[in-house]
Design a protein around this motif. Structure first.
Motif, PDB file in Angstrom:
ATOM      1  N   PRO A  50       0.331  -0.918   0.007  1.00  0.00           N
ATOM      2  CA  PRO A  50      -0.077  -0.408   0.009  1.00  0.00           C
ATOM      3  C   PRO A  50       1.174   1.424   0.232  1.00  0.00           C
ATOM      4  O   PRO A  50       2.218   1.493   0.336  1.00  0.00           O
ATOM      5  CB  PRO A  50      -0.624  -0.139   1.660  1.00  0.00           C
ATOM      6  N   THR A  51       0.799   2.475  -0.748  1.00  0.00           N
ATOM      7  CA  THR A  51       1.064   3.628  -0.562  1.00  0.00           C
ATOM      8  C   THR A  51       1.408   4.305   0.479  1.00  0.00           C
ATOM      9  O   THR A  51       1.780   4.763   0.752  1.00  0.00           O
ATOM     10  CB  THR A  51       0.899   4.714  -1.739  1.00  0.00           C
ATOM     11  N   ARG A  52      -0.030   4.635   1.301  1.00  0.00           N
ATOM     12  CA  ARG A  52       0.048   5.043   2.725  1.00  0.00           C
ATOM     13  C   ARG A  52      -1.245   4.220   3.453  1.00  0.00           C
ATOM     14  O   ARG A  52      -2.641   3.028   2.760  1.00  0.00           O
ATOM     15  CB  ARG A  52      -0.430   6.210   2.601  1.00  0.00           C
ATOM     16  N   GLU A  53      -1.415   4.220   4.813  1.00  0.00           N
ATOM     17  CA  GLU A  53      -2.363   3.985   5.148  1.00  0.00           C
ATOM     18  C   GLU A  53      -3.093   4.787   6.086  1.00  0.00           C
ATOM     19  O   GLU A  53      -3.059   5.853   6.367  1.00  0.00           O
ATOM     20  CB  GLU A  53      -2.196   3.066   6.519  1.00  0.00           C
ATOM     21  N   ILE A  54      -4.909   4.747   6.145  1.00  0.00           N
ATOM     22  CA  ILE A  54      -5.280   5.857   7.043  1.00  0.00           C
ATOM     23  C   ILE A  54      -6.423   4.608   7.469  1.00  0.00           C
ATOM     24  O   ILE A  54      -6.547   4.080   8.018  1.00  0.00           O
ATOM     25  CB  ILE A  54      -6.922   6.627   5.190  1.00  0.00           C
ATOM     26  N   GLU A  55      -6.210   5.285   8.781  1.00  0.00           N
ATOM     27  CA  GLU A  55      -7.037   5.011  10.173  1.00  0.00           C
ATOM     28  C   GLU A  55      -8.071   5.834   9.823  1.00  0.00           C
ATOM     29  O   GLU A  55      -8.625   6.940  10.322  1.00  0.00           O
ATOM     30  CB  GLU A  55      -5.988   5.345  11.297  1.00  0.00           C
ATOM     31  N   LEU A  56      -9.356   4.287  10.387  1.00  0.00           N
ATOM     32  CA  LEU A  56     -10.603   4.875  10.057  1.00  0.00           C
ATOM     33  C   LEU A  56     -11.303   4.246  11.902  1.00  0.00           C
ATOM     34  O   LEU A  56     -11.341   3.209  11.822  1.00  0.00           O
ATOM     35  CB  LEU A  56     -11.564   4.841   9.093  1.00  0.00           C
ATOM     36  N   ARG A  57     -11.421   4.871  13.086  1.00  0.00           N
ATOM     37  CA  ARG A  57     -12.168   4.582  14.687  1.00  0.00           C
ATOM     38  C   ARG A  57     -13.218   4.567  14.120  1.00  0.00           C
ATOM     39  O   ARG A  57     -14.062   6.116  13.480  1.00  0.00           O
ATOM     40  CB  ARG A  57     -11.335   5.489  15.445  1.00  0.00           C
ATOM     41  N   LEU A  58     -13.845   3.597  14.526  1.00  0.00           N
ATOM     42  CA  LEU A  58     -15.479   3.995  14.276  1.00  0.00           C
ATOM     43  C   LEU A  58     -15.706   3.819  15.592  1.00  0.00           C
ATOM     44  O   LEU A  58     -15.690   3.362  16.360  1.00  0.00           O
ATOM     45  CB  LEU A  58     -16.117   2.170  13.614  1.00  0.00           C
ATOM     46  N   THR A  59     -16.668   5.090  15.379  1.00  0.00           N
ATOM     47  CA  THR A  59     -16.617   6.007  17.418  1.00  0.00           C
ATOM     48  C   THR A  59     -18.479   6.160  17.539  1.00  0.00           C
ATOM     49  O   THR A  59     -19.484   6.132  16.108  1.00  0.00           O
ATOM     50  CB  THR A  59     -16.265   7.435  17.582  1.00  0.00           C
ATOM     51  N   GLY A  60     -18.969   6.338  18.268  1.00  0.00           N
ATOM     52  CA  GLY A  60     -20.144   6.736  18.318  1.00  0.00           C
ATOM     53  C   GLY A  60     -21.115   6.539  20.271  1.00  0.00           C
ATOM     54  O   GLY A  60     -19.988   7.006  20.800  1.00  0.00           O
ATOM     55  N   ASN A  61     -21.983   6.978  20.432  1.00  0.00           N
ATOM     56  CA  ASN A  61     -22.061   8.349  21.364  1.00  0.00           C
ATOM     57  C   ASN A  61     -23.962   6.935  21.512  1.00  0.00           C
ATOM     58  O   ASN A  61     -25.031   7.524  20.582  1.00  0.00           O
ATOM     59  CB  ASN A  61     -22.330   9.094  21.588  1.00  0.00           C
ATOM     60  N   MET A  62     -23.810   5.995  22.152  1.00  0.00           N
ATOM     61  CA  MET A  62     -25.118   4.966  22.232  1.00  0.00           C
ATOM     62  C   MET A  62     -25.959   5.558  22.352  1.00  0.00           C
ATOM     63  O   MET A  62     -27.490   5.552  22.639  1.00  0.00           O
ATOM     64  CB  MET A  62     -24.839   3.316  22.651  1.00  0.00           C
ATOM     65  N   GLU A  63     -25.626   6.056  24.202  1.00  0.00           N
ATOM     66  CA  GLU A  63     -26.903   6.900  24.651  1.00  0.00           C
ATOM     67  C   GLU A  63     -27.549   7.820  24.555  1.00  0.00           C
ATOM     68  O   GLU A  63     -28.773   8.126  23.979  1.00  0.00           O
ATOM     69  CB  GLU A  63     -26.159   7.676  25.846  1.00  0.00           C
ATOM     70  N   ARG A  64     -26.257   8.520  23.107  1.00  0.00           N
ATOM     71  CA  ARG A  64     -27.376   9.962  22.487  1.00  0.00           C
ATOM     72  C   ARG A  64     -27.637   9.379  21.234  1.00  0.00           C
ATOM     73  O   ARG A  64     -28.453  10.289  20.187  1.00  0.00           O
ATOM     74  CB  ARG A  64     -26.088  10.940  22.108  1.00  0.00           C
ATOM     75  N   TYR A  65     -27.502   7.811  20.354  1.00  0.00           N
ATOM     76  CA  TYR A  65     -27.599   7.185  19.125  1.00  0.00           C
ATOM     77  C   TYR A  65     -27.083   9.004  18.337  1.00  0.00           C
ATOM     78  O   TYR A  65     -27.255   9.062  17.456  1.00  0.00           O
ATOM     79  CB  TYR A  65     -28.861   7.078  19.097  1.00  0.00           C
ATOM     80  N   GLU A  66     -25.888   8.692  18.429  1.00  0.00           N
ATOM     81  CA  GLU A  66     -24.562   9.090  17.855  1.00  0.00           C
ATOM     82  C   GLU A  66     -23.507   8.326  17.133  1.00  0.00           C
ATOM     83  O   GLU A  66     -23.157   7.807  18.044  1.00  0.00           O
ATOM     84  CB  GLU A  66     -23.960  10.762  18.307  1.00  0.00           C
ATOM     85  N   TRP A  67     -23.420   8.554  16.158  1.00  0.00           N
ATOM     86  CA  TRP A  67     -22.154   7.585  15.169  1.00  0.00           C
ATOM     87  C   TRP A  67     -20.960   8.731  14.390  1.00  0.00           C
ATOM     88  O   TRP A  67     -21.828   9.448  13.330  1.00  0.00           O
ATOM     89  CB  TRP A  67     -23.060   6.477  14.444  1.00  0.00           C
ATOM     90  N   SER A  68     -20.303   8.033  13.825  1.00  0.00           N
ATOM     91  CA  SER A  68     -19.128   8.576  14.060  1.00  0.00           C
ATOM     92  C   SER A  68     -18.219   8.477  13.175  1.00  0.00           C
ATOM     93  O   SER A  68     -17.845   6.413  13.423  1.00  0.00           O
ATOM     94  CB  SER A  68     -19.100  10.254  14.608  1.00  0.00           C
ATOM     95  N   ILE A  69     -16.805   9.008  12.829  1.00  0.00           N
ATOM     96  CA  ILE A  69     -15.836   7.783  12.182  1.00  0.00           C
ATOM     97  C   ILE A  69     -15.167   8.904  12.485  1.00  0.00           C
ATOM     98  O   ILE A  69     -15.026  10.213  12.176  1.00  0.00           O
ATOM     99  CB  ILE A  69     -16.111   7.891  10.742  1.00  0.00           C
ATOM    100  N   ASN A  70     -13.700   8.039  13.380  1.00  0.00           N
ATOM    101  CA  ASN A  70     -12.869   9.037  14.381  1.00  0.00           C
ATOM    102  C   ASN A  70     -13.563  10.110  14.907  1.00  0.00           C
ATOM    103  O   ASN A  70     -12.522  11.846  15.313  1.00  0.00           O
ATOM    104  CB  ASN A  70     -12.281  10.183  13.023  1.00  0.00           C
ATOM    105  N   GLY A  71     -14.627   9.953  15.864  1.00  0.00           N
ATOM    106  CA  GLY A  71     -15.018  10.997  16.130  1.00  0.00           C
ATOM    107  C   GLY A  71     -15.795  12.382  16.057  1.00  0.00           C
ATOM    108  O   GLY A  71     -15.716  13.176  16.652  1.00  0.00           O
TER     109      GLY A  71
END
Ligand SMILES: [Cu+2]
Lengths: 247, 571
Positions: free
Chosen positions: B435-456
């Motif tokens: 691979p030419t580079r790596e991209i980190e994607l953290r799968l994030t969320g706040n279950m209590e608020r039902y918010e979902w995100s990537i890298n926060g």
């Protein structure tokens, strides 16, 4: 009433300023691919209370909200209708803006307008609401009235699942005032506590959950004296029947 | 061969194309009858699910989509490699299809296999706007079968998509009816001791997390080709035949564990791509994935196709039978799994615990000396079944689940359950290269608020991910939430890292279990703007979504894409 109108205008103004945040737009997908604004209406309590001293009360506690994850506008409504007097013994409307301050906590600010039988009051409100560890739902507010009196209320609720449909909820409410406001029966110090236990059943999703329960109300020290002076009681047990509604 | 290149060639040869098909699809309001309830929904050509579109590899398709709704619509061709203007994501690929309008999609079919299509507007897909795509290959397939069926699954809910989203925002556990009760507490106390149970509840309560957060929308009826369990979709066969079943999970929110009691299944394709055949008794199909299996049926008997939701809150069911009306026993739902501390990595703030430290040893206290110096989960180094850390020897080892996870599936008959590690490409499509580079994607969320995100960060606050044409990007998914997320990249293949080098399988959806790290690589061979998101409808809609911009690339491809985009749109 003009005071109320003025406050409402003030709130509307805050609302419009807050509701137009600067969004870096150009990615049209942000508009089409995600849901931004939400609304909801619910009545946590809609009940009839029968006291051991034959008092009968209709009680409603509800709210409506509109907003985003970042900023919600809420209308919180609380009222106690006394059968015997045919009057609102307690009637308050709160209009607040609410925003997250941490993973589990929201801060809120706004106004509260009390218009029960007797003298009215308008308060500024600062509050904190959220979920404490061990699943306690907490709501606490600081009020400063137009008479300059400050008070704090605190509410906590805990739900115990008998099954996934039969739920026991225990509630605790208290009010503490920093100064006396005789006219509306508020003494300095600990005013009152209300403890309730309700057994509900989720009949239609979580939209309609009838319940029965018991509530114990007590007034303390100066507040109790004020109540006695005006011929009222200081402690009551109630049997309650009602429903939780949400849509 | 590189598929982007192939598109370019096909585009160049367009005037010479003889194979061309024209298809008409209308988007309509329809009634959906699940057998449990009837509801208004959205369908294609008057039905939900829509038609099975049958294409031939090498064909140039023209698809006229007429919007009969009173709202905007769109169709996304899930898993298809095509010019980005044809991808059907409003706001990214094109403006969308207005009420009353007809939009014409035009693109070459450069692949074969089982895919599907669905609306990418609002919650039209959960409301019924989906259908299947079957693409016949140009050449011969490396397996034989006598007949085939599409088996398209969905999770039909009595509530509309908007209503569900709203309810989840009002209370994230609105649809969770598998929460632990007082009764559970006592039965667990009897088993494990009162103090142990109390400590366990305190630990979860302290973090305000629920062990039952596995399926956040329950209460659906599972449909198989549009039929509820009682309506029993039936596929006929003659004894002795090999039947190819093209499973498509078109659910909004539900992972299914699929088995056909009495039959072994040979998995031959995953997400439309041939894999080296693997015999299994059961497999899990993530939301938006497809798996083709072949069953060799010898006896003149009926067999139940049982698709049980991952959280055991519902199921879809159908039957394979020698004649209409025959049925086989329908299994009971198994006991609902519960998350464990091992599924919580993202929530436990131990300070010394890095996000990529996915060995789970903080919780399990296991000896990881035989894992070498890996500080992250290295699938290539993890043998299949060779690891035995002994903290729960009864569970099979699977690198795609956290060690000690409550989600590790087992086959109901004690046999083989398909793992991602079993998937190996039949014929590598791409050269294996660094691979030419790596991209980190953290799968994030706040279950209590039902918010979902990537890298926060939610989509609305996020910048696009910019890739350069010709790159080979390694994506590192770190799931910090307690839910499983099926991550879907549009327009380009996701090469799932299972440690098999160039035989790593090609997919369009990569399911990432809680507290795990999963890698995929992408040959960036498709210029344009693409969607990338969690395929759980309500996760995507609440922010687990990104725009991916591929910069550069051969002009011819871009130009050709733009041309066909303009022909159809904006009337
Ligand atoms: Cu997700």
């Amino acid at each position: 009433m003009s005071r109320l109108t003025a406050s409402m205008c003030c709130l509307a103004l805050t609302a419009t300023t807050l509701a137009t945040p600067a969004i870096a737009q150009e990615d049209a997908g942000k508009k089409t691919q995600t849901s931004r604004t939400f609304w909801g209406v619910s009545a946590e309590k809609l009940e009839y209370r029968y006291s051991d001293s034959d008092e009968e009360l209709a009680v409603i506690e509800g709210d409506a909200f509109y907003g985003t994850d970042e900023l919600k506008f809420l209308w919180l409504f609380e009222g106690e209708w006394e059968e015997a007097h045919n009057a609102w013994e307690m009637l308050e409307n709160q209009f607040v803006a609410q925003t997250p301050v941490s993973d589990f906590w929201d801060a809120k600010a706004g106004i509260r307008i009390d218009t029960p039988e007797g003298p009215d009051r308008v308060y500024g409100v600062l509050g904190l609401t959220g979920l404490a560890p061990y699943w306690f739902e907490v709501d606490t507010n600081l009020y400063v009235s137009d008479e300059g009196d400050a008070s704090v209320d605190f509410e906590a609720e805990y739900e115990l699942l008998i099954t996934n449909y039969w739920i026991v909820s225990a509630t605790f409410e208290t009010l503490v005032a920093f100064s006396e406001d005789k006219e509306i029966g508020v003494g300095e110090g600990l005013n009152s506590t209300e403890v309730g236990v309700r057994l509900s059943y989720d009949l239609i999703d979580r939209a309609f959950s009838p319940y029965i329960g018991v509530v114990h109300e007590r007034k303390y020290s100066d507040t109790a004296n004020l109540a006695r002076d005006s011929g009222g009681g200081t402690e009551d047990w109630f049997a309650v029947v009602g429903a939780r509604i949400s849509f | 061969m590189n598929k982007g290149f192939l598109i370019a060639i096909l585009a160049g040869l367009m005037p010479l194309q003889v194979l061309a098909g024209e298809y008409d699809i209308s988007v309509d309001r329809v009634q959906i009858d699940t057998g449990d309830f009837v509801k208004e929904g959205i369908g294609y050509n008057g039905a939900s699910p829509g038609p099975v579109l049958r294409f031939k590899e090498g064909e140039k398709v023209t698809i006229n989509v007429t919007n009969n709704l009173d709202e905007m619509t769109s169709i996304h061709w899930h898993g298809l490699i095509l010019p980005f203007e044809q991808d059907g994501v409003p706001g990214i690929s094109f403006p969308g299809i207005k009420p009353g309008e007809t939009f014409t999609y035009k693109f070459p079919i450069v692949q074969n296999g089982t895919y599907w299509f669905h609306s990418h507007s609002g919650f039209q897909e959960p409301n019924g706007a989906y259908g299947a795509i079957v693409i016949e290959p140009e050449g011969r397939e490396p397996f034989r079968y006598d007949r085939e069926y599409v088996v398209q699954l969905t999770d039909k809910h009595p509530h509309s998509g908007d209503r569900i989203m709203r309810n989840l925002k009002m209370s994230a556990d609105y649809y969770n009816r598998q929460q632990q009760t007082v009764g559970d507490f006592f039965s667990e106390s009897a088993e494990k001791g009162f103090m142990a149970t109390l400590m366990d509840r305190m630990m979860w309560g302290d973090m305000r997390m629920m062990k039952a957060d596995i399926e956040d929308v329950q209460g659906f009826t599972g449909l198989m080709n549009g039929k509820g369990p009682e309506q029993n979709w039936t596929g006929l066969f003659k004894p002795g035949e090999r039947v190819r079943l093209r499973f498509i999970n078109s659910s909004a929110m539900t992972y299914f564990d699929i088995r056909i009691p009495g039959l072994e299944m040979t998995v031959v394709q995953a997400d439309g791509n041939n894999v080296q055949p693997v015999n299994v008794d059961e497999f899990r199909i993530g939301v938006a994935e497809t798996y083709d299996v072949i069953v060799h049926i010898k006896d003149e008997e009926a067999y139940t196709i049982f698709a049980e939701s991952m959280g055991r809150s519902g199921y879809a069911r159908g039957t394979l039978a020698p004649e209409e009306g025959m049925t086989a026993e329908v299994p009971e739902l198994r006991e609902a799994p519960l998350l464990t501390m091992a599924d919580m990595a993202g929530h436990m703030d131990h300070g010394d615990m890095k996000h990529d430290d996915m060995n789970g040893d903080n919780m399990a206290g296991m000896d990881h000396s035989d894992m070498g110096g890996n500080d992250e989960m290295d699938h290539s180094a993890m043998g299949h079944g060779s690891m035995d850390h002994g903290d729960d020897a009864s569970l099979p080892e699977d690198p795609f689940y956290a060690k000690g996870s409550g989600l590790v599936p087992t086959a109901s008959n004690g046999g083989k359950f398909l793992s991602y590690s079993d998937l190996k490409a039949q014929k590598p499509l791409y050269e294996d290269r660094e691979p030419t580079r790596e991209i980190e994607l953290r799968l994030t969320g706040n279950m209590e608020r039902y918010e979902w995100s990537i890298n926060g960060i939610k989509y609305e606050d996020a910048d696009p991910i910019v890739l350069q044409y010709g790159e080979r990007v390694r994506f590192k998914f770190v799931n910090e939430t307690m839910m499983t997320h099926p991550m879907h990249l549009h327009g380009m293949w996701s090469i799932l890292e299972v440690g098999e080098g160039k035989w790593n399988p090609l997919k369009h959806v990569i399911s990432v279990a809680p507290a795990t790290t999963v890698y995929m690589e992408t040959e960036v061979d498709a210029p344009g703007e693409w969607a990338f998101h969690c395929h759980l409808s309500y996760h995507a809609a609440s922010g687990m979504f990104r725009k991916i911009v591929v910069e550069g690339g051969p002009d011819s491809t871009v130009a050709e894409g733009k041309q066909s985009g303009k022909q159809g749109g904006e009337s």
